[in-house]
Each structure stands twice: as structure tokens, then as C-alpha cells.
Design a protein around this motif. Structure first.
Motif, PDB file in Angstrom:
ATOM      1  N   VAL A 196       0.838  -1.203   0.000  1.00 26.02           N
ATOM      2  CA  VAL A 196       0.000   0.000   0.000  1.00 26.02           C
ATOM      3  C   VAL A 196       0.873   1.253   0.000  1.00 26.02           C
ATOM      4  CG1 VAL A 196      -1.676   1.327   1.336  1.00 26.02           C
ATOM      5  CG2 VAL A 196      -1.965  -1.140   1.089  1.00 26.02           C
ATOM      6  N   GLY A 197       1.916   1.256   0.816  1.00 29.90           N
ATOM      7  CA  GLY A 197       2.794   2.417   0.883  1.00 29.90           C
ATOM      8  C   GLY A 197       3.515   2.682  -0.430  1.00 29.90           C
ATOM      9  N   LEU A 198       4.059   1.620  -1.040  1.00 34.17           N
ATOM     10  CA  LEU A 198       4.780   1.790  -2.303  1.00 34.17           C
ATOM     11  C   LEU A 198       3.834   2.226  -3.419  1.00 34.17           C
ATOM     12  CD1 LEU A 198       7.479   1.503  -3.794  1.00 34.17           C
ATOM     13  CD2 LEU A 198       6.844  -0.866  -4.297  1.00 34.17           C
ATOM     14  N   ALA A 199       2.682   1.572  -3.505  1.00 39.64           N
ATOM     15  CA  ALA A 199       1.727   1.924  -4.559  1.00 39.64           C
ATOM     16  C   ALA A 199       1.241   3.365  -4.401  1.00 39.64           C
ATOM     17  CB  ALA A 199       0.546   0.956  -4.536  1.00 39.64           C
ATOM     18  N   SER A 200       0.985   3.774  -3.156  1.00 39.20           N
ATOM     19  CA  SER A 200       0.521   5.142  -2.915  1.00 39.20           C
ATOM     20  C   SER A 200       1.601   6.157  -3.276  1.00 39.20           C
ATOM     21  CB  SER A 200       0.110   5.312  -1.452  1.00 39.20           C
ATOM     22  OG  SER A 200      -0.938   4.425  -1.116  1.00 39.20           O
ATOM     23  N   GLY A 201       2.840   5.880  -2.880  1.00 40.39           N
ATOM     24  CA  GLY A 201       3.932   6.801  -3.181  1.00 40.39           C
ATOM     25  C   GLY A 201       4.174   6.948  -4.667  1.00 40.39           C
ATOM     26  N   VAL A 202       4.187   5.820  -5.384  1.00 39.32           N
ATOM     27  CA  VAL A 202       4.411   5.875  -6.832  1.00 39.32           C
ATOM     28  C   VAL A 202       3.259   6.597  -7.527  1.00 39.32           C
ATOM     29  CG1 VAL A 202       4.592   4.486  -8.922  1.00 39.32           C
ATOM     30  CG2 VAL A 202       5.881   3.838  -6.881  1.00 39.32           C
ATOM     31  N   ALA A 203       2.011   6.269  -7.149  1.00 39.66           N
ATOM     32  CA  ALA A 203       0.862   6.903  -7.787  1.00 39.66           C
ATOM     33  C   ALA A 203       0.854   8.407  -7.544  1.00 39.66           C
ATOM     34  CB  ALA A 203      -0.429   6.270  -7.260  1.00 39.66           C
ATOM     35  N   LEU A 204       1.148   8.805  -6.304  1.00 40.24           N
ATOM     36  CA  LEU A 204       1.150  10.231  -5.983  1.00 40.24           C
ATOM     37  C   LEU A 204       2.296  10.945  -6.700  1.00 40.24           C
ATOM     38  CD1 LEU A 204      -0.162  12.469  -4.289  1.00 40.24           C
ATOM     39  CD2 LEU A 204       1.416  11.865  -2.427  1.00 40.24           C
ATOM     40  N   GLY A 205       3.468  10.318  -6.703  1.00 41.45           N
ATOM     41  CA  GLY A 205       4.623  10.949  -7.345  1.00 41.45           C
ATOM     42  C   GLY A 205       4.439  11.093  -8.844  1.00 41.45           C
ATOM     43  N   VAL A 206       3.943  10.035  -9.494  1.00 37.22           N
ATOM     44  CA  VAL A 206       3.719  10.101 -10.942  1.00 37.22           C
ATOM     45  C   VAL A 206       2.639  11.128 -11.263  1.00 37.22           C
ATOM     46  CG1 VAL A 206       2.889   8.810 -12.936  1.00 37.22           C
ATOM     47  CG2 VAL A 206       4.532   7.760 -11.375  1.00 37.22           C
ATOM     48  N   GLY A 207       1.603  11.153 -10.435  1.00 38.21           N
ATOM     49  CA  GLY A 207       0.521  12.102 -10.678  1.00 38.21           C
ATOM     50  C   GLY A 207       0.948  13.549 -10.540  1.00 38.21           C
ATOM     51  N   LEU A 208       1.964  13.792  -9.727  1.00 39.02           N
ATOM     52  CA  LEU A 208       2.419  15.168  -9.491  1.00 39.02           C
ATOM     53  C   LEU A 208       3.712  15.503 -10.226  1.00 39.02           C
ATOM     54  CD1 LEU A 208       1.679  15.481  -5.659  1.00 39.02           C
ATOM     55  CD2 LEU A 208       0.378  16.472  -7.552  1.00 39.02           C
ATOM     56  N   LEU A 209       4.107  14.650 -11.192  1.00 38.33           N
ATOM     57  CA  LEU A 209       5.337  14.920 -11.935  1.00 38.33           C
ATOM     58  C   LEU A 209       5.272  16.229 -12.718  1.00 38.33           C
ATOM     59  CD1 LEU A 209       6.657  11.534 -13.367  1.00 38.33           C
ATOM     60  CD2 LEU A 209       7.805  13.105 -11.798  1.00 38.33           C
ATOM     61  N   VAL A 210       4.053  16.664 -13.042  1.00 41.12           N
ATOM     62  CA  VAL A 210       3.919  17.912 -13.785  1.00 41.12           C
ATOM     63  C   VAL A 210       4.255  19.111 -12.902  1.00 41.12           C
ATOM     64  CG1 VAL A 210       2.240  17.012 -15.427  1.00 41.12           C
ATOM     65  CG2 VAL A 210       1.451  17.971 -13.248  1.00 41.12           C
ATOM     66  N   THR A 211       4.309  18.884 -11.589  1.00 39.99           N
ATOM     67  CA  THR A 211       4.715  19.943 -10.672  1.00 39.99           C
ATOM     68  C   THR A 211       6.096  19.610 -10.128  1.00 39.99           C
ATOM     69  OG1 THR A 211       3.811  18.912  -8.667  1.00 39.99           O
ATOM     70  CG2 THR A 211       2.285  20.175 -10.046  1.00 39.99           C
ATOM     71  N   TRP A 212       6.672  20.513  -9.384  1.00 40.35           N
ATOM     72  CA  TRP A 212       8.015  20.302  -8.850  1.00 40.35           C
ATOM     73  C   TRP A 212       8.048  19.262  -7.751  1.00 40.35           C
ATOM     74  CZ3 TRP A 212       8.999  21.039  -3.691  1.00 40.35           C
ATOM     75  CH2 TRP A 212       8.028  21.748  -2.969  1.00 40.35           C
ATOM     76  N   ILE A 213       6.891  18.936  -7.144  1.00 42.29           N
ATOM     77  CA  ILE A 213       6.890  18.059  -5.974  1.00 42.29           C
ATOM     78  C   ILE A 213       6.851  16.568  -6.331  1.00 42.29           C
ATOM     79  CG2 ILE A 213       4.381  17.842  -5.618  1.00 42.29           C
ATOM     80  CD1 ILE A 213       4.908  18.345  -2.635  1.00 42.29           C
ATOM     81  N   GLY A 214       6.523  16.239  -7.567  1.00 47.51           N
ATOM     82  CA  GLY A 214       6.383  14.834  -7.956  1.00 47.51           C
ATOM     83  C   GLY A 214       7.676  14.052  -7.844  1.00 47.51           C
ATOM     84  N   LEU A 215       8.765  14.619  -8.364  1.00 46.65           N
ATOM     85  CA  LEU A 215      10.052  13.915  -8.341  1.00 46.65           C
ATOM     86  C   LEU A 215      10.558  13.676  -6.919  1.00 46.65           C
ATOM     87  CD1 LEU A 215      12.286  12.640  -9.986  1.00 46.65           C
ATOM     88  CD2 LEU A 215      13.376  14.909 -10.158  1.00 46.65           C
TER      89      LEU A 215
END
Length: 248
Positions: free
Chosen positions: A53-72
Motif C-alpha cells: 500500500v505504501g509503495l503503490a501510494s507513493g508511486v501513484a502520488l509521485g507520478v501524478g504530481l510529476l507535472v509539478t516540482w513536488i512529484g520527483l
């Protein structure tokens, strides 16, 4: 004469190996390692679920926010968290699984004073070490595989415990009117059932308990093997001796 002694030595070695295997199998309930393995298996499912759950949530959130500076940064934190989790798994494999497992290379070289906590002063170099280390990515594989292994461990523990308990307790509950279920079947005319077997006499209940003792030995050895396989798999994924070292 040497040719005649060689088959005898080979036969003696085979008999000695077989005898050692039998003794080890029969001694499973008496070994401390068996109960460490059972704890290792019992922890696998809740830990695997949390990891997944933690890994899936982190990857989904990070990929979803890649268009902003916080995703990476979120993806980097998730990758570091997976590496830290792999370090925990290595510790569990050593303390409970009884194998020599190394922590991921990045954790072995981790030093907060080296500038990881803030940009500059080695931060970029630390990020580069994180994303280029082979054991960082095998840590991700380990975290994902833990969920599947945890599910398998949960099923194995539940089934073996239920079946063994049903057989072993037969002499005490076979004629108890409050017992309404056996393992693998329902009550037939009030009888205690174990699978298709209806236990309605005390001699049958004693036979069932003997079968339960035999099944207990088989189950413990199979569970020991399952724990050993996962601990060795963890150690193999996190091996660092074949990982190329970074040249300055």
C-alpha cells in the motif's frame, strides 16, 4: 580394492545424509529456529500489505504530481523508503530466517552528515548513488514480492493450523454438541467431521489425533522450508558483493 571401497563410502554417505534429514525433520517441533520461522511467516502478510500500500501510494502520488516540482521528490522519497524497508527485511531474514542477508548498498553507505538531508554538499551525489545502485531496484522487487509471499504465508499458516487443530482436538470435541463444524465439511447428523471423515466414536477420534500428530510434523517442516526459501530469496536479492562499486 579402492574401486570396491568407493561404492561403500558413497552408500554410507547417502545413509548418513538420509539419517540426518530424518532426525532434522522429526526434531522440528523441538528447534527454536522452527518458532522463529513461524514468527517470520506470521509477520509476512501484515508487513507485505503495509509495504504494498505504501509503495503503490507513493508511486501513484509521485507520478501524478510529476507535472509539478513536488512529484520527483515524492518518487525519490518512495524509492528511499523501499530501500529502508529492504534493510528491515534483511534484519528479519538474519534474526528470524537464520540467513546472512546484507542491507542494500545505499543504506550501508548512508551518512546523514554527508549532506543527504538538504540540497547541496553532496545531496546530488547521494541521489545519484540511490538511483544507480542495483540493490535499490532489487529492494523495490523485494517489497512488491513481499505481499505475494505474505499472502502465501497467511494461507499456509491458516490451513495448516486449522487442519492440525481439527485432528488433534478430535478426542476432546468429537461428541460435543456445541461443535458444529469440522475442517472441510459440515456436521452430518451431529457428527464431528474432518473433511469427508465423520468422527463419531472415541477410537476414531484417537486415530484422528494420531493423524494430527503426523500432520503437525509434516506442516512444521513445510513451513520451515517456506520461511527458509523466502529468507534466502531476500538475501540473494540484496547481495552487494557482485554489485560494481562506484569509482570516484
Amino acid at each position: 580394492m579402492a574401486s570396491n571401497s568407493a561404492p561403500g563410502q558413497s552408500s554410507g554417505a547417502a545413509e548418513s545424509s538420509l539419517s540426518a534429514t530424518v532426525r532434522r525433520s522429526l526434531g522440528a517441533p523441538l528447534r527454536i529456529q522452527t518458532y522463529k520461522n513461524l514468527l517470520y511467516l506470521a509477520l509476512a502478510f501484515p508487513l507485505g500489505l503495509v509495504y504494498f500500500v505504501g509503495l503503490a501510494s507513493g508511486v501513484a502520488l509521485g507520478v501524478g504530481l510529476l507535472v509539478t516540482w513536488i512529484g520527483l521528490p515524492i518518487l525519490l522519497v518512495t524509492l528511499f523508503a523501499a530501500t529502508a524497508v529492504a534493510g528491515l527485511e534483511a534484519a528479519l531474514a538474519r534474526s528470524l530466517g537464520g540467513v546472512d542477508a546484507s542491507v542494500p548498498r545505499f543504506l550501508a553507505e548512508f551518512d546523514v552528515s554527508g549532506g543527504l538531508v538538504s540540497p547541496g554538499n553532496g545531496f546530488v551525489a547521494a541521489v545519484r548513488r540511490l538511483v544507480t545502485a542495483r540493490t535499490t531496484w532489487t529492494s523495490v522487487v523485494l517489497v512488491l514480492a513481499k505481499f505475494g509471499f505474505g499472502l502465501l504465508s497467511f494461507v499456509a499458516l491458516t490451513v495448516s493450523g486449522a487442519v492440525t487443530g481439527a485432528f488433534l482436538t478430535a478426542p476432546f470435541v468429537y461428541d460435543d454438541p456445541d461443535v458444529v463444524l469440522g475442517v472441510g465439511g459440515t456436521v452430518v447428523d451431529g457428527d464431528y467431521t474432518v473433511g469427508p471423515w465423520a468422527v463419531d466414536t472415541f477410537p476414531e477420534a484417537l486415530v484422528a489425533s494420531v493423524v494430527g500428530v503426523a500432520f503437525l510434523f509434516v506442516a512444521l517442516n513445510l513451513l520451515n522450508s517456506l520461511a527458509r526459501v523466502h529468507a534466502r530469496y531476500t538475501a540473494r536479492l540484496l547481495r552487494v558483493d557482485d554489485e560494481p562499486t562506484e569509482r570516484g
